[in-house]
Write a protein that holds these residues in place. Structure first.
Motif, mmCIF file in Angstrom:
data_model
loop_
_atom_site.group_PDB
_atom_site.id
_atom_site.type_symbol
_atom_site.label_atom_id
_atom_site.label_comp_id
_atom_site.label_asym_id
_atom_site.label_seq_id
_atom_site.Cartn_x
_atom_site.Cartn_y
_atom_site.Cartn_z
ATOM 1 N N GLU A 125 -4.472 66.587 34.383
ATOM 2 C CA GLU A 125 -4.930 66.040 35.717
ATOM 3 C C GLU A 125 -3.877 64.845 35.869
ATOM 4 O OE1 GLU A 125 -8.822 66.001 37.331
ATOM 5 O OE2 GLU A 125 -9.450 67.150 35.674
ATOM 6 N N PRO A 126 -2.713 64.992 36.012
ATOM 7 C CA PRO A 126 -1.770 63.870 36.090
ATOM 8 C C PRO A 126 -2.008 62.593 37.536
ATOM 9 C CG PRO A 126 -0.672 65.729 36.793
ATOM 10 C CD PRO A 126 -1.756 66.110 36.127
ATOM 11 N N GLY A 127 -2.701 63.560 38.412
ATOM 12 C CA GLY A 127 -2.975 62.666 39.721
ATOM 13 C C GLY A 127 -4.168 61.834 39.580
ATOM 14 N N SER A 128 -5.073 62.084 38.273
ATOM 15 C CA SER A 128 -6.649 61.353 38.327
ATOM 16 C C SER A 128 -6.050 59.920 38.161
ATOM 17 C CB SER A 128 -7.140 61.962 36.896
ATOM 18 O OG SER A 128 -6.184 61.719 35.844
ATOM 19 N N PRO A 129 -7.328 59.038 38.469
ATOM 20 C CA PRO A 129 -7.143 57.593 38.291
ATOM 21 C C PRO A 129 -6.519 57.115 37.115
ATOM 22 C CG PRO A 129 -9.012 58.124 39.720
ATOM 23 C CD PRO A 129 -8.485 59.488 39.215
ATOM 24 N N ALA A 130 -7.350 57.819 36.022
ATOM 25 C CA ALA A 130 -6.966 57.060 34.678
ATOM 26 C C ALA A 130 -5.628 57.657 34.378
ATOM 27 C CB ALA A 130 -7.884 57.796 33.370
ATOM 28 N N ALA A 131 -5.031 58.879 34.932
ATOM 29 C CA ALA A 131 -3.780 59.197 34.339
ATOM 30 C C ALA A 131 -2.617 58.558 34.946
ATOM 31 C CB ALA A 131 -3.530 60.735 34.639
ATOM 32 N N LEU A 132 -3.136 57.934 36.288
ATOM 33 C CA LEU A 132 -2.136 57.505 37.236
ATOM 34 C C LEU A 132 -2.198 55.914 36.363
ATOM 35 C CD1 LEU A 132 -3.054 58.499 40.823
ATOM 36 C CD2 LEU A 132 -0.841 59.009 39.486
ATOM 37 N N ALA A 133 -3.103 55.318 36.070
ATOM 38 C CA ALA A 133 -2.970 54.125 35.451
ATOM 39 C C ALA A 133 -2.314 54.172 34.075
ATOM 40 C CB ALA A 133 -4.800 53.658 35.190
ATOM 41 N N LEU A 134 -2.486 55.074 33.387
ATOM 42 C CA LEU A 134 -1.626 55.324 32.228
ATOM 43 C C LEU A 134 -0.242 55.422 32.383
ATOM 44 C CD1 LEU A 134 -3.757 57.611 29.972
ATOM 45 C CD2 LEU A 134 -2.880 55.334 29.221
ATOM 46 N N GLN A 135 0.122 56.224 33.345
ATOM 47 C CA GLN A 135 1.377 56.174 33.650
ATOM 48 C C GLN A 135 2.111 54.929 34.071
ATOM 49 O OE1 GLN A 135 2.173 59.482 36.567
ATOM 50 N NE2 GLN A 135 0.656 60.619 35.196
ATOM 51 N N ALA A 136 1.255 54.029 35.026
ATOM 52 C CA ALA A 136 1.797 52.779 35.428
ATOM 53 C C ALA A 136 1.799 51.797 34.111
ATOM 54 C CB ALA A 136 0.900 52.291 36.490
ATOM 55 N N HIS A 149 -0.566 40.491 24.177
ATOM 56 C CA HIS A 149 -0.201 40.588 25.609
ATOM 57 C C HIS A 149 -0.918 41.597 26.427
ATOM 58 C CE1 HIS A 149 2.446 43.326 27.937
ATOM 59 N NE2 HIS A 149 2.427 42.089 28.858
ATOM 60 N N TYR A 150 -1.690 41.258 27.297
ATOM 61 C CA TYR A 150 -2.459 41.819 28.347
ATOM 62 C C TYR A 150 -1.747 42.837 28.950
ATOM 63 C CZ TYR A 150 -5.961 43.681 31.766
ATOM 64 O OH TYR A 150 -6.412 44.591 32.658
ATOM 65 N N ALA A 151 -1.705 44.335 28.714
ATOM 66 C CA ALA A 151 -0.851 45.291 29.260
ATOM 67 C C ALA A 151 -1.690 46.099 30.546
ATOM 68 C CB ALA A 151 -0.597 46.506 28.181
ATOM 69 N N GLY A 152 -2.891 45.634 30.827
ATOM 70 C CA GLY A 152 -3.678 46.471 31.829
ATOM 71 C C GLY A 152 -4.847 47.189 31.342
ATOM 72 N N LEU A 153 -5.274 47.920 32.502
ATOM 73 C CA LEU A 153 -6.636 48.519 32.314
ATOM 74 C C LEU A 153 -6.269 50.062 32.569
ATOM 75 C CD1 LEU A 153 -8.232 49.584 35.126
ATOM 76 C CD2 LEU A 153 -7.834 47.301 35.548
ATOM 77 N N VAL A 154 -7.287 50.672 32.137
ATOM 78 C CA VAL A 154 -7.311 52.327 32.320
ATOM 79 C C VAL A 154 -8.843 52.422 32.946
ATOM 80 C CG1 VAL A 154 -7.452 54.623 31.604
ATOM 81 C CG2 VAL A 154 -5.762 53.034 30.505
ATOM 82 N N PRO A 155 -9.141 53.077 34.071
ATOM 83 C CA PRO A 155 -10.430 53.070 34.764
ATOM 84 C C PRO A 155 -11.231 53.850 33.857
ATOM 85 C CG PRO A 155 -8.949 54.290 36.284
ATOM 86 C CD PRO A 155 -8.034 53.638 35.081
ATOM 87 N N GLU A 156 -12.546 53.982 33.982
ATOM 88 C CA GLU A 156 -13.587 54.945 33.607
ATOM 89 C C GLU A 156 -13.424 56.047 34.589
ATOM 90 O OE1 GLU A 156 -16.079 54.940 31.311
ATOM 91 O OE2 GLU A 156 -16.943 56.932 31.964
ATOM 92 N N LEU A 168 -5.934 58.173 24.620
ATOM 93 C CA LEU A 168 -4.874 57.465 25.197
ATOM 94 C C LEU A 168 -3.565 57.637 24.448
ATOM 95 C CD1 LEU A 168 -6.824 55.928 26.951
ATOM 96 C CD2 LEU A 168 -6.034 53.637 26.383
ATOM 97 N N SER A 169 -3.660 57.833 23.024
ATOM 98 C CA SER A 169 -2.622 58.425 22.243
ATOM 99 C C SER A 169 -1.985 59.756 22.571
ATOM 100 C CB SER A 169 -3.070 58.612 20.939
ATOM 101 O OG SER A 169 -3.391 57.245 20.201
ATOM 102 N N ALA A 170 -3.051 60.498 22.735
ATOM 103 C CA ALA A 170 -2.415 61.780 23.462
ATOM 104 C C ALA A 170 -1.580 61.928 24.443
ATOM 105 C CB ALA A 170 -3.436 62.647 23.510
ATOM 106 N N SER A 171 -2.071 61.014 25.414
ATOM 107 C CA SER A 171 -1.208 60.914 26.777
ATOM 108 C C SER A 171 0.041 59.956 26.729
ATOM 109 C CB SER A 171 -2.196 60.335 27.793
ATOM 110 O OG SER A 171 -3.097 61.476 28.509
ATOM 111 N N LEU A 172 -0.215 58.965 25.841
ATOM 112 C CA LEU A 172 1.177 58.028 25.703
ATOM 113 C C LEU A 172 2.137 59.043 25.008
ATOM 114 C CD1 LEU A 172 -0.624 54.587 24.930
ATOM 115 C CD2 LEU A 172 0.847 55.178 26.833
ATOM 116 N N ALA A 173 1.855 59.899 24.048
ATOM 117 C CA ALA A 173 2.627 60.441 23.170
ATOM 118 C C ALA A 173 3.354 61.425 24.084
ATOM 119 C CB ALA A 173 2.037 61.199 22.022
#
Ligand SMILES: Nc1ncnc2c1ncn2[C@@H]1O[C@H](COP(=O)(O)OP(=O)(O)OP(=O)(O)O)[C@@H](O)[C@H]1O
Ligand SMILES: [Mg+2]
Length: 318
Positions: free
Chosen positions: A274-285, A249-256, A51-56
């Protein structure tokens, strides 16, 4: 190099002090220190580094970002960027190099200081070694908009110290009971020393699971990933409120998502590979809401706060 040379170097040094990282431009000092975000968990393997790599990566689209791999001695953030930095925090803590020499460019506005590998002793730095790390970060923090700390697992003083010194803490848990318990343990230690800590909670690796803990759903019901994450977060928030008097504060989920394993194999942050993958989309949101919230915070300076805390500990111990 002697330790006091490391400590007393000017923080906007130029010329021969030219940084290694791509994000640092000469004379690029900002009016305020970087906003610091500490990604922590308690339990290991919850997804902090992924998550840190993507958030960074996402943060770097907004401003210069430094990813700080605080999993000293056993760090792996560099692997997720396919980087082989010549220097790491191991060298900084041992006084072998200045922190600037350990800065490695990982993208247009993204730099990394690697945690270093194969040095298990680094999990328990001496006050003096911690002082070198803290003052090194202090020397850099006016050159970035964001400092993202990828923490080590556990609730050691060293790990919690980074969270205490950061402007914001992002706790990553999974729906596993052990991960939830350790997330609570981390919150307990954190809030005991900093009741006003700003903490957000992400529930990672969520999926519809008939074997998942029901947390109040009807008997035999299979919770959706969203339901499961909400129940996990509610549990942690409720227990924190009740027993600690403070709540994240609950910030949401990232899917498996199997794309995560593929991104690691490709040695790329998921949002790049894979910016269009479910986990990447969730992270972007998640990041849109989180970054908006963080933009309202006045940063205090991670390096400065850490260094003060080390000085305080040194004085208390003497
Ligand atoms: N959303 C996800 N979907 C699928 N797999 C995931 C997801 N998030 C993390 N993982 C997997 O979990 C494993 C651990 O991830 P990661 O190394 O980021 O955890 P960590 O919290 O940094 O661990 P440590 O505490 O050891 O530093 C990785 O193998 C990764 O593939
Ligand atoms: Mg990690």
């Amino acid at each position: 190099m002697r330790w006091n040379q490391v400590f007393f170097r000017g923080r906007h040094a130029q010329g021969s002090d030219r940084p290694q990282g791509a994000a640092l431009a000469e004379g690029s000092s900002l009016a305020r220190p970087a906003l610091s975000v500490c990604v922590a968990s308690g339990k290991g393997g919850t997804g902090k580094s992924v998550l840190s790599a993507s958030l960074a990566t996402l943060l770097s689209a907004r401003g210069r970002t430094l990813l700080v791999d605080a999993d000293f001695g056993v760090g792996n953030a560099h692997i997720l960027f396919d980087a082989s930095p010549a220097r790491s925090f191991v060298d900084v803590a041992q006084g072998h190099c200045q922190v600037r020499e350990a800065v490695h460019g990982c993208g247009q506005s993204l730099d990394l200081i690697a945690g270093g590998s194969g040095v298990s002793r680094m999990a328990g730095l001496s006050l003096y070694e911690m002082h070198l790390v803290a003052s090194g970060l202090e020397a850099l923090e006016f050159e970035y908009e964001y400092l993202l700390v990828d923490s080590a697992a556990g609730i050691s003083d060293q790990t919690v110290g980074f969270a205490l010194a950061s402007d914001v803490v992002l706790i990553v848990t999974t729906p596993d009971l052990t991960a939830m318990t350790d997330a609570y343990a981390f919150l307990k230690v954190l809030y005991a020393r900093k009741p006003d800590a700003r903490v957000s909670l992400i529930v990672n690796r969520c999926q519809a699971d008939p074997d998942a803990p029901q947390f109040g759903l009807g008997e035999g019901e299979c919770p959706s990933a969203e339901q499961l994450a909400t129940r996990v977060a509610e549990r942690i928030v409720e227990v924190s409120r009740k027993f600690l008097g403070c709540e994240p504060h609950y910030a949401g989920l990232v899917p498996e998502d199997r794309a995560v394993a593929r991104s690691i194999a490709q040695r790329m942050p998921l949002v790049r590979s894979e910016p269009g993958s479910p986990a990447a989309l969730a992270l972007q949101a998640r990041s849109v809401a989180l970054f908006d919230e963080w933009s309202r915070i006045e940063p205090l300076g991670l390096g400065q706060s850490l260094r003060r805390s080390v000085a305080y500990q040194a004085l208390s111990a003497s």
